[in-house]
Design a protein around this motif. Sequence first.
Motif, PDB file in Angstrom:
ATOM      1  N   ASP A 107      41.616 -71.017  11.863  1.00  0.00           N
ATOM      2  CA  ASP A 107      42.551 -71.866  11.117  1.00  0.00           C
ATOM      3  C   ASP A 107      43.652 -70.996  10.532  1.00  0.00           C
TER       4      ASP A 107
ATOM      5  N   GLU B 161      47.663 -75.345  15.453  1.00  0.00           N
ATOM      6  CA  GLU B 161      47.119 -75.820  14.176  1.00  0.00           C
ATOM      7  C   GLU B 161      45.707 -76.331  14.406  1.00  0.00           C
ATOM      8  N   ALA B 162      44.808 -75.969  13.512  1.00  0.00           N
ATOM      9  CA  ALA B 162      43.377 -76.101  13.783  1.00  0.00           C
ATOM     10  C   ALA B 162      42.906 -77.545  13.905  1.00  0.00           C
ATOM     11  N   TYR B 163      43.233 -78.393  12.943  1.00  0.00           N
ATOM     12  CA  TYR B 163      42.633 -79.723  12.946  1.00  0.00           C
ATOM     13  C   TYR B 163      43.249 -80.643  13.996  1.00  0.00           C
TER      14      TYR B 163
ATOM     15  N   THR C 165      36.231 -75.277  12.048  1.00  0.00           N
ATOM     16  CA  THR C 165      37.096 -74.109  11.868  1.00  0.00           C
ATOM     17  C   THR C 165      36.268 -72.937  11.374  1.00  0.00           C
TER      18      THR C 165
ATOM     19  N   SER D 274      38.667 -72.320   7.330  1.00  0.00           N
ATOM     20  CA  SER D 274      39.897 -72.738   6.662  1.00  0.00           C
ATOM     21  C   SER D 274      40.022 -72.049   5.308  1.00  0.00           C
TER      22      SER D 274
ATOM     23  N   ARG E 273      45.598 -76.022   2.063  1.00  0.00           N
ATOM     24  CA  ARG E 273      45.780 -77.469   2.070  1.00  0.00           C
ATOM     25  C   ARG E 273      45.258 -78.030   0.756  1.00  0.00           C
TER      26      ARG E 273
ATOM     27  N   LEU F 280      42.323 -81.804   3.060  1.00  0.00           N
ATOM     28  CA  LEU F 280      41.399 -81.044   3.893  1.00  0.00           C
ATOM     29  C   LEU F 280      40.116 -81.827   4.142  1.00  0.00           C
TER      30      LEU F 280
ATOM     31  N   ILE G 190      34.945 -73.156   5.644  1.00  0.00           N
ATOM     32  CA  ILE G 190      35.898 -72.879   4.569  1.00  0.00           C
ATOM     33  C   ILE G 190      35.622 -71.522   3.943  1.00  0.00           C
TER      34      ILE G 190
END
Length: 260
Positions: free
Chosen positions: A39, A56-58, A75, A78, A83, A88, A107
């Motif tokens: 991410d 971009e990851a998502y 991810t 992140s 974000r 998020l 995360i």
Amino acid sequence: MRISVSVTDFSWPGGLVDNLLGIARAADATGLDTLWVADHLLQAAPGSTPDSEMLEAYTTLGFLASATSRIRLGTMVSAATFRAPALLVKAVTTLDVLSRGRAWFGIGAGYQEDEARAMGLSLPPVPERFERLEETLRIARRMWDGDTSAFAGRHYRLERPVNNPLPVRRPKVLIGGTGPKRTLRLVAEYADACNLFDIPDGGKTVRAQLEVLARHCADVGRPVEEIEKTIATRLAPGSPQRTSPADAASSRPGGWTTSW
């Protein structure tokens, strides 16, 4: 033991989209556990340059959800401050709904200062990053429980955090990082999994980190066995055949994640 694959560099000859789809479909078909993506907005993989291709990851994970049917998606990991927490959590929830329950919530506190400056992203001093990370984890729990009551933390205030639809099942939380005081404590309190690194020292560092995690779990009254331990390693060209967990586990450190 389960084997996952982490895509960190999209600079492939012969077409980004076709290569990404090929990896995703092969991973889905051959029984790998999770497909992770980095991410970042700028390329950060070892040996790459910041202006190399980076997705971009998502958005990428949503695309991969439609191209796969079984493999889990997330991810690795992140940055909590890049974000807003509700945005998020909503992104992870949306991924879980559209993938029919296959989302991870990966995360960490964040570390890429050059990327943050270049792209105008928030990356406050380290102590504040961890405060914001913990508040984000608390917000995620509440939103996934359907709790719409106001949240008032030191850094974030949400008047009515609606999360509809709810996830198919509460996404598992993986916290990246190995810091003994803050990161592994947050793993003990909030996470379903941690992520460690394959350092070539005969396992000494990993064992020490797991001992620290076990102490934190004892302090919060949680069995350490509840937490899945994952380790990031790399299979380089010329490595042993990638046909079994034993082969993968015997390889050396970066792009693959082995979990047990």
